[in-house]
Motif scaffolding. Structure first.
Motif, PDB file in Angstrom:
ATOM      1  N   ARG A  20     -13.091  -5.308   1.288  1.00 46.40           N
ATOM      2  CA  ARG A  20     -11.702  -5.415   1.744  1.00 46.40           C
ATOM      3  C   ARG A  20     -11.303  -4.103   2.416  1.00 46.40           C
ATOM      4  NH1 ARG A  20      -6.629  -5.563  -0.245  1.00 46.40           N
ATOM      5  NH2 ARG A  20      -7.325  -4.379  -2.058  1.00 46.40           N
ATOM      6  N   ASN A  42       2.925  -0.396  -1.764  1.00 46.56           N
ATOM      7  CA  ASN A  42       1.875  -0.450  -2.784  1.00 46.56           C
ATOM      8  C   ASN A  42       0.585  -0.966  -2.181  1.00 46.56           C
ATOM      9  OD1 ASN A  42       4.343  -1.356  -5.076  1.00 46.56           O
ATOM     10  ND2 ASN A  42       2.946   0.337  -5.401  1.00 46.56           N
ATOM     11  N   GLY A  43      -0.494  -0.308  -2.528  1.00 47.25           N
ATOM     12  CA  GLY A  43      -1.794  -0.802  -2.101  1.00 47.25           C
ATOM     13  C   GLY A  43      -2.148  -0.462  -0.664  1.00 47.25           C
ATOM     14  N   SER A  44      -1.304   0.336   0.002  1.00 42.74           N
ATOM     15  CA  SER A  44      -1.607   0.658   1.399  1.00 42.74           C
ATOM     16  C   SER A  44      -2.664   1.753   1.506  1.00 42.74           C
ATOM     17  CB  SER A  44      -0.337   1.058   2.149  1.00 42.74           C
ATOM     18  OG  SER A  44       0.288   2.151   1.527  1.00 42.74           O
ATOM     19  N   GLY A  45      -3.092   2.300   0.378  1.00 47.13           N
ATOM     20  CA  GLY A  45      -4.201   3.254   0.418  1.00 47.13           C
ATOM     21  C   GLY A  45      -3.754   4.706   0.451  1.00 47.13           C
ATOM     22  N   LYS A  46      -2.533   4.978  -0.002  1.00 45.85           N
ATOM     23  CA  LYS A  46      -2.032   6.356  -0.007  1.00 45.85           C
ATOM     24  C   LYS A  46      -2.842   7.215  -0.973  1.00 45.85           C
ATOM     25  CE  LYS A  46       2.075   4.990  -1.356  1.00 45.85           C
ATOM     26  NZ  LYS A  46       1.772   3.561  -1.507  1.00 45.85           N
ATOM     27  N   THR A  47      -3.053   6.681  -2.174  1.00 42.87           N
ATOM     28  CA  THR A  47      -3.844   7.413  -3.158  1.00 42.87           C
ATOM     29  C   THR A  47      -5.270   7.623  -2.645  1.00 42.87           C
ATOM     30  OG1 THR A  47      -2.522   6.599  -4.997  1.00 42.87           O
ATOM     31  CG2 THR A  47      -4.746   7.347  -5.518  1.00 42.87           C
ATOM     32  N   THR A  48      -5.821   6.561  -2.070  1.00 49.16           N
ATOM     33  CA  THR A  48      -7.173   6.658  -1.524  1.00 49.16           C
ATOM     34  C   THR A  48      -7.264   7.754  -0.470  1.00 49.16           C
ATOM     35  OG1 THR A  48      -7.446   4.292  -1.920  1.00 49.16           O
ATOM     36  CG2 THR A  48      -9.020   5.332  -0.413  1.00 49.16           C
ATOM     37  N   GLN A  75      -1.512  10.871  -9.522  1.00 46.17           N
ATOM     38  CA  GLN A  75      -0.357  10.003  -9.710  1.00 46.17           C
ATOM     39  C   GLN A  75       0.048   9.959 -11.197  1.00 46.17           C
ATOM     40  OE1 GLN A  75      -1.007   6.447  -7.489  1.00 46.17           O
ATOM     41  NE2 GLN A  75       0.976   5.572  -7.944  1.00 46.17           N
ATOM     42  N   HIS A 185       6.969   5.849  -2.033  1.00 44.10           N
ATOM     43  CA  HIS A 185       7.175   4.494  -1.516  1.00 44.10           C
ATOM     44  C   HIS A 185       8.368   4.416  -0.578  1.00 44.10           C
ATOM     45  CE1 HIS A 185       5.128   3.132  -5.338  1.00 44.10           C
ATOM     46  NE2 HIS A 185       4.365   2.723  -4.361  1.00 44.10           N
TER      47      HIS A 185
END
Ligand SMILES: Nc1ncnc2c1ncn2[C@@H]1O[C@H](COP(=O)(O)OP(=O)(O)OP(=O)(O)O)[C@@H](O)[C@H]1O
Ligand SMILES: [Mg+2]
Lengths: 249, 184
Positions: A20, A42-48, A75, A185
């Motif tokens: 994905r 959420n889940g847009s890959g900021k942490t990544t 986080q 966010h």
């Protein structure tokens, strides 16, 4: 010191998990002494993205160029509950083998900067979420990184605590010449404090907009961002994910 | 002793994926062997008068319980903590000392409480089978003498000891250790 130079440049980053695609060619840039906000759902890959910059994760494709050392504040606070805040903050300095006097000095200095002085002898489970968050930031700040990566430092904090923390973050960047990347966010929360803001799309994530806010005074930054977003027809992408009232449109 | 071995195995578990599978398998086998078999085998090996069988049996009972807890504790938090330790520049030793071992305290404390309870109960049985002392021996002794009052008296002592141990030592220990769980 080369104060306005580029501190960080990531170019066309791609990253998939299990087939994905999450990061779909993301490029961002930050200068020395700047606060750069990255805002996305959420889940847009900021942490990544932060993990890639910190070297904890490898991109599938793309280039990461870092001038100096980049350290990440996770986080989750991840304070060690078996150590007082003082000793949590000192950890990295102890591992670096600094003399005790030096460690104490650096810990007090960071504590003062973040407003933690009176809590240094408490354990993490004895302090509020805001104080714990500051301690987690201080623990990295004492290591004097050139680039400070903050993954949702505002999550779970009330409005006043957020504002106070953001003011400290701005001081760290502008006065100490650090580059600070702040992930959140919501545009409302960070736009007034940022020198530049990157707006991320839903995954597969691209940079929706990159807005230079340096020439705009803090009170007008939010409406500038809204202006750009409505021009792009993307007002709905963000801003209200936390259900906060939108500031005057 | 079972506690120590379990901790050691638990740490080995962190080192290599193959060890990981081996230790999982070992734990399954250990858990499925009846305690009675251990008692009989150990008494045959060490003799009726040896103090070792009750101790060994207790360890063998405690081991899988503690080991399971160590493994669960490791799986839940070790990755994030390891990354943090790296970020802060800790070496392997510092990582184990300051991060990993203390992070196991909550699950270990809970497991110790149930393991110690189980081990004590079992060691009494082992004492009854082959030993020259202990509560289990006393109970078996009075049973052989057909003295129910003696059996009840020692049985009561056993229960009281277990409750006291649990309330005065193990429960507070577990409560204290719970503070050490890392908030996500
Ligand atoms: N190690 C991983 N293995 C598998 N999938 C992952 C991994 N890390 C992240 N992902 C997936 O990548 C996507 C982006 O995750 P990431 O945590 O970077 O998003 P985020 O923008 O930080 O979200 P949030 O705002 O919720 O913190 C998510 O769908 C997540 O499930
Ligand atoms: Mg995230």
């Amino acid at each position: 010191m080369e104060h306005r130079g580029i501190a960080l440049r990531v170019t066309s980053i791609y990253k998939s998990f299990g087939g994905r695609l999450v990061l779909n060619g993301v490029s961002i840039e930050a200068r020395r002494g700047e606060v750069v906000a990255i805002v996305g759902p959420n889940g847009s890959g900021k942490t990544t993205l932060l993990r890639i910059i910190a070297g904890l994760e490898k991109p599938d494709k793309g280039r990461v160029e870092i001038h100096g050392r980049a350290l990440l504040v996770f986080q989750e606070n991840l304070l060690l509950p078996w150590k007082k805040l003082r000793d949590n903050i000192a950890l990295g300095l102890v591992y670096a083998g600094l003399p005790r006097r030096e460690i104490e000095r650096k810990v007090s200095e960071a504590a003062k900067l973040l407003g933690l002085t009176e809590y240094l002898d408490k354990y993490p489970w004895q302090v509020s979420g805001g104080t714990a968050r500051k301690a987690a930031i201080a623990r990295i700040l004492v290591l004097d990184p050139d680039i400070l990566l903050l993954d949702e430092p505002l999550a779970g904090l009330d409005i006043r605590t957020r504002r106070a923390l953001l003011e400290r973050i701005v001081a760290i960047a502008h006065e100490k010449g650090k580059t600070v990347i702040v992930v959140d966010h919501s545009v409302e929360a960070v736009a007034p404090y940022a020198d530049r803001i990157y707006i991320m799309s839903y995954p597969p994530t691209r940079v929706e907009a990159s807005i230079d806010l340096r020439k705009t005074e803090p009170g007008k930054r939010l409406s500038l961002v809204y202006g750009v977003l409505s021009e792009l027809g993307r007002r709905e992408t963000l801003g209200t994910t936390r259900g906060e009232p939108r500031a005057g449109t | 002793m079972g506690f120590g071995v379990a901790l050691l195995l638990g740490l080995l578990y962190t080192l290599h994926p193959v060890l990981r599978e081996a230790i999982r398998a070992l734990n399954t086998v250990l858990q499925s062997i009846s305690v009675l078999i251990w008692i009989v085998v150990l008494v045959m090996v060490f003799g009726v008068l040896s103090p070792l069988p009750p101790i060994l049996v207790a360890s063998l009972v405690a081991l899988p319980i503690v080991l399971a807890a160590v493994v669960a504790g490791l799986d839940s938090s070790s990755r994030k903590l390891a990354e943090l330790a790296t970020m802060l520049g800790a070496n392997k030793l510092q990582y184990y000392r300051d991060f990993l071992l203390p992070s196991l305290a909550p699950s270990l404390a809970g497991a110790t409480r149930s393991a110690l309870g189980a081990a004590l109960r079992i060691s009494v049985v082992a004492e009854a089978f082959g030993s020259s002392g202990g509560i289990g021996y006393m109970i078996a002794n009075y049973y052989n003498l057909a003295e129910p009052r003696g059996v009840f008296a020692w049985g009561t002592i056993l229960v009281v000891v277990m409750i006291l141990l649990d309330k005065l030592l193990l429960e507070p220990l577990e409560k204290r250790a719970a503070r050490w769980s890392i908030e996500a």
